[in-house]
Write a protein that holds these residues in place. Structure first.
Motif, PDB file in Angstrom:
ATOM      1  N   PRO A 149      32.330  23.159-169.657  1.00  0.00           N
ATOM      2  CA  PRO A 149      33.005  22.530-168.572  1.00  0.00           C
ATOM      3  C   PRO A 149      33.875  23.437-167.695  1.00  0.00           C
ATOM      4  N   GLY A 150      33.694  22.920-166.526  1.00  0.00           N
ATOM      5  CA  GLY A 150      34.674  23.808-165.510  1.00  0.00           C
ATOM      6  C   GLY A 150      33.969  24.963-165.015  1.00  0.00           C
ATOM      7  N   ASP A 151      32.749  25.347-165.582  1.00  0.00           N
ATOM      8  CA  ASP A 151      31.986  26.503-164.891  1.00  0.00           C
ATOM      9  C   ASP A 151      31.403  26.179-163.402  1.00  0.00           C
ATOM     10  N   ALA A 152      31.606  26.934-162.660  1.00  0.00           N
ATOM     11  CA  ALA A 152      30.963  26.697-161.321  1.00  0.00           C
ATOM     12  C   ALA A 152      29.612  27.445-161.207  1.00  0.00           C
ATOM     13  N   VAL A 153      28.927  26.719-160.284  1.00  0.00           N
ATOM     14  CA  VAL A 153      27.455  26.813-159.835  1.00  0.00           C
ATOM     15  C   VAL A 153      27.429  27.246-158.508  1.00  0.00           C
ATOM     16  N   LEU A 154      26.957  28.557-157.974  1.00  0.00           N
ATOM     17  CA  LEU A 154      26.865  28.628-156.533  1.00  0.00           C
ATOM     18  C   LEU A 154      25.650  28.187-156.036  1.00  0.00           C
ATOM     19  N   LEU A 155      25.640  27.142-154.905  1.00  0.00           N
ATOM     20  CA  LEU A 155      24.498  26.588-154.731  1.00  0.00           C
ATOM     21  C   LEU A 155      24.061  27.060-153.253  1.00  0.00           C
ATOM     22  N   LEU A 156      22.985  27.689-153.331  1.00  0.00           N
ATOM     23  CA  LEU A 156      22.431  28.330-151.727  1.00  0.00           C
ATOM     24  C   LEU A 156      22.057  27.053-151.031  1.00  0.00           C
ATOM     25  N   ALA A 157      22.791  26.963-149.784  1.00  0.00           N
ATOM     26  CA  ALA A 157      22.633  25.635-149.165  1.00  0.00           C
ATOM     27  C   ALA A 157      21.837  26.111-147.880  1.00  0.00           C
ATOM     28  N   PRO A 158      21.401  25.046-147.228  1.00  0.00           N
ATOM     29  CA  PRO A 158      21.211  23.706-147.680  1.00  0.00           C
ATOM     30  C   PRO A 158      20.129  23.521-148.892  1.00  0.00           C
ATOM     31  N   TYR A 159      20.570  22.551-149.600  1.00  0.00           N
ATOM     32  CA  TYR A 159      19.750  22.828-150.988  1.00  0.00           C
ATOM     33  C   TYR A 159      19.350  21.206-151.275  1.00  0.00           C
ATOM     34  N   TRP A 160      18.346  21.160-152.394  1.00  0.00           N
ATOM     35  CA  TRP A 160      17.836  19.950-152.747  1.00  0.00           C
ATOM     36  C   TRP A 160      19.101  19.088-153.148  1.00  0.00           C
ATOM     37  N   PRO A 161      18.963  17.667-152.322  1.00  0.00           N
ATOM     38  CA  PRO A 161      20.173  16.820-152.885  1.00  0.00           C
ATOM     39  C   PRO A 161      20.603  16.675-153.979  1.00  0.00           C
ATOM     40  N   LEU A 162      19.697  16.513-155.049  1.00  0.00           N
ATOM     41  CA  LEU A 162      20.293  16.270-156.423  1.00  0.00           C
ATOM     42  C   LEU A 162      20.925  17.364-157.162  1.00  0.00           C
ATOM     43  N   ILE A 163      20.936  18.408-156.699  1.00  0.00           N
ATOM     44  CA  ILE A 163      21.489  19.482-157.793  1.00  0.00           C
ATOM     45  C   ILE A 163      23.015  19.463-157.794  1.00  0.00           C
ATOM     46  N   PRO A 164      23.875  19.078-156.893  1.00  0.00           N
ATOM     47  CA  PRO A 164      25.136  18.952-157.205  1.00  0.00           C
ATOM     48  C   PRO A 164      25.482  17.914-158.137  1.00  0.00           C
ATOM     49  N   VAL A 177      23.390  17.148-160.756  1.00  0.00           N
ATOM     50  CA  VAL A 177      22.740  17.663-161.815  1.00  0.00           C
ATOM     51  C   VAL A 177      24.052  18.682-162.382  1.00  0.00           C
ATOM     52  N   VAL A 178      24.626  19.554-161.702  1.00  0.00           N
ATOM     53  CA  VAL A 178      25.783  20.271-161.866  1.00  0.00           C
ATOM     54  C   VAL A 178      26.879  19.574-162.651  1.00  0.00           C
ATOM     55  N   ARG A 179      27.297  18.384-161.969  1.00  0.00           N
ATOM     56  CA  ARG A 179      28.424  17.599-162.514  1.00  0.00           C
ATOM     57  C   ARG A 179      28.009  16.837-163.662  1.00  0.00           C
ATOM     58  N   ALA A 180      27.001  16.318-163.949  1.00  0.00           N
ATOM     59  CA  ALA A 180      26.632  15.529-164.986  1.00  0.00           C
ATOM     60  C   ALA A 180      26.767  16.762-166.392  1.00  0.00           C
ATOM     61  N   ALA A 181      26.666  17.985-166.045  1.00  0.00           N
ATOM     62  CA  ALA A 181      26.957  19.049-167.146  1.00  0.00           C
ATOM     63  C   ALA A 181      28.256  19.561-167.062  1.00  0.00           C
ATOM     64  N   ARG A 182      29.011  18.752-166.528  1.00  0.00           N
ATOM     65  CA  ARG A 182      30.638  18.946-166.275  1.00  0.00           C
ATOM     66  C   ARG A 182      30.913  20.301-165.618  1.00  0.00           C
ATOM     67  N   GLY A 183      29.937  20.702-164.786  1.00  0.00           N
ATOM     68  CA  GLY A 183      30.092  21.854-164.003  1.00  0.00           C
ATOM     69  C   GLY A 183      30.876  21.553-162.734  1.00  0.00           C
ATOM     70  N   GLU A 184      31.004  22.704-161.769  1.00  0.00           N
ATOM     71  CA  GLU A 184      31.641  22.429-160.372  1.00  0.00           C
ATOM     72  C   GLU A 184      30.755  23.081-159.457  1.00  0.00           C
ATOM     73  N   PRO A 185      29.910  22.308-158.487  1.00  0.00           N
ATOM     74  CA  PRO A 185      29.091  22.783-157.476  1.00  0.00           C
ATOM     75  C   PRO A 185      29.949  23.318-156.272  1.00  0.00           C
ATOM     76  N   VAL A 186      29.470  24.723-156.042  1.00  0.00           N
ATOM     77  CA  VAL A 186      30.136  25.458-155.025  1.00  0.00           C
ATOM     78  C   VAL A 186      29.136  25.484-153.783  1.00  0.00           C
ATOM     79  N   GLU A 187      29.187  25.100-152.775  1.00  0.00           N
ATOM     80  CA  GLU A 187      28.434  25.417-151.604  1.00  0.00           C
ATOM     81  C   GLU A 187      28.353  26.846-151.051  1.00  0.00           C
TER      82      GLU A 187
END
Length: 349
Positions: free
Chosen positions: A81-96, A98-108
């Motif tokens: 919980p609270g871990d960030a994931v660097l999302l290389l953007a623009p990205y597949w629309p569902l990935i943020p 997916v990250v939030r469902a695992a209690r992570g934080e998406p970072v564009e």
């Protein structure tokens, strides 16, 4: 909505799966376990086909409910919980999500439209870096820009991930549709930290079958992925896995034909719109900022809708891309796509 419709908003294909590899081609008399649960790890026939085709030991492979189910299992296993994931953007629309469902934080990480060469890759990643980061996600060939990263650029991503001790979530679903240069799996560059996610939806026109697979490093993390998947969807539909096994064995001609048709459709759509042809994948990504009025993107999409033209808003691919639209040039037969793209070109003129 009257008249011909142009559904270019969703990533799919107009092609049916390869003959002999469709669900209606699989009689239960030939597959006694067709109507039963598959082993959660994966149906033996599909695991054997993946091992034969890709040379991956079964211990490193998990069959999943599409790439979405695979990425969800990877997220659940690699994030706290609270871990960030660097999302290389623009990205597949569902990935943020997916990250939030695992209690992570998406970072564009604004990337595919601007980071060029190893130095540009490094600069983009450094600018978005946060000490909370635990993983990075990349998709090449990219949905939605169509860009295919070079070997040097991928090596820079792998080096950054190794230096910062990040997991790499490699979305490889368009791996068979790279035209500008050969597709290079990131796992070859950083095998100890890469989870590669694959899909029969994009590769073989089996989106409705919900079948994909994940390959990861041998060890506790992969065991965690299996545990999450078991509790999320238990096992992938058996019939879908049997069809997927067949297509890996018999689908080479279908794949070559699909690739040629997709490339031609992408070239034609790009020429009509006056933009560079895609390097791979099944999308064009357009900046329509100059054509927005006081209603913004909503107004533009409504103007498209009035012309029976459906497009995906670019903001779903990252907050920095709210003035963009995504166009799928494989979602309908080529003649339908052509007429739809011509309507878009008229609107932009």
């Amino acid at each position: 909505m009257e008249g011909e419709r142009f559904p270019l908003h969703i990533g799919d294909t107009w092609l049916d799966p390869a003959p002999g590899c469709r669900l209606e081609d699989i009689p239960s008399a030939e597959v006694p376990d067709l109507h039963r649960y598959a082993v959660p790890h994966g149906h033996p026939a599909l695991l054997a086909a993946i091992e034969a085709r890709f040379g991956l030991p079964r211990e490193r492979v998990l069959v999943t409910a599409g790439a979405t189910g695979g990425l969800g299992a990877v997220a659940g296993a690699t994030l706290d919980p609270g871990d960030a994931v660097l999302l290389l953007a623009p990205y597949w629309p569902l990935i943020p999500g997916v990250v939030r469902a695992a209690r992570g934080e998406p970072v564009e990480v604004p990337f595919f439209d601007r980071a060029r060469g190893p130095e540009g890759v490094r600069a983009a990643l450094e600018a978005a870096w946060t000490p909370a980061a635990a993983a990075l996600y990349l998709n090449s060939p990219n949905n939605p820009t169509g860009r295919v990263l070079t070997a040097e650029e991928l090596a820079a991503v792998a080096a950054f991930a190794r230096e910062r001790d990040l997991w790499i979530w490699a979305d490889e679903v368009y791996e068979d549709y790279a035209w500008a240069r050969p597709h290079l799996p990131v796992a070859r560059l950083a095998p100890e930290r890469t989870f590669s996610v694959h899909s029969f939806s994009k590769a073989y026109g089996m989106a409705g079958y919900r079948c994909g697979w994940v390959a990861g490093p041998d060890g506790p993390a992969m065991k965690g992925v299996r545990k999450i998947a078991t509790h999320a969807f238990y096992s992938t539909p058996t019939a879908s896995q049997v069809a997927a096994a067949r297509v890996l064995e018999r689908g080479a001609d279908w794949l070559a034909r699909a690739s040629a048709l997709y490339r031609a459709a992408g070239r034609e759509a790009a020429a009509i719109l006056g933009v560079p042809e895609p390097e791979g994948g099944t999308f064009l990504f357009l900046d329509v900022g100059p054509w927005l009025d006081e209603r913004g993107m909503e107004g533009f999409l409504l103007r498209c809708f009035d012309r029976n033209l459906l497009l995906a808003p670019g903001g779903s691919c990252g907050p920095s891309y709210e003035n963009h639209v995504r166009v799928c040039f494989t979602a309908a037969p080529p003649d339908v796509v052509r007429r739809g793209v011509e309507r878009l070109a008229e609107l932009l003129r």
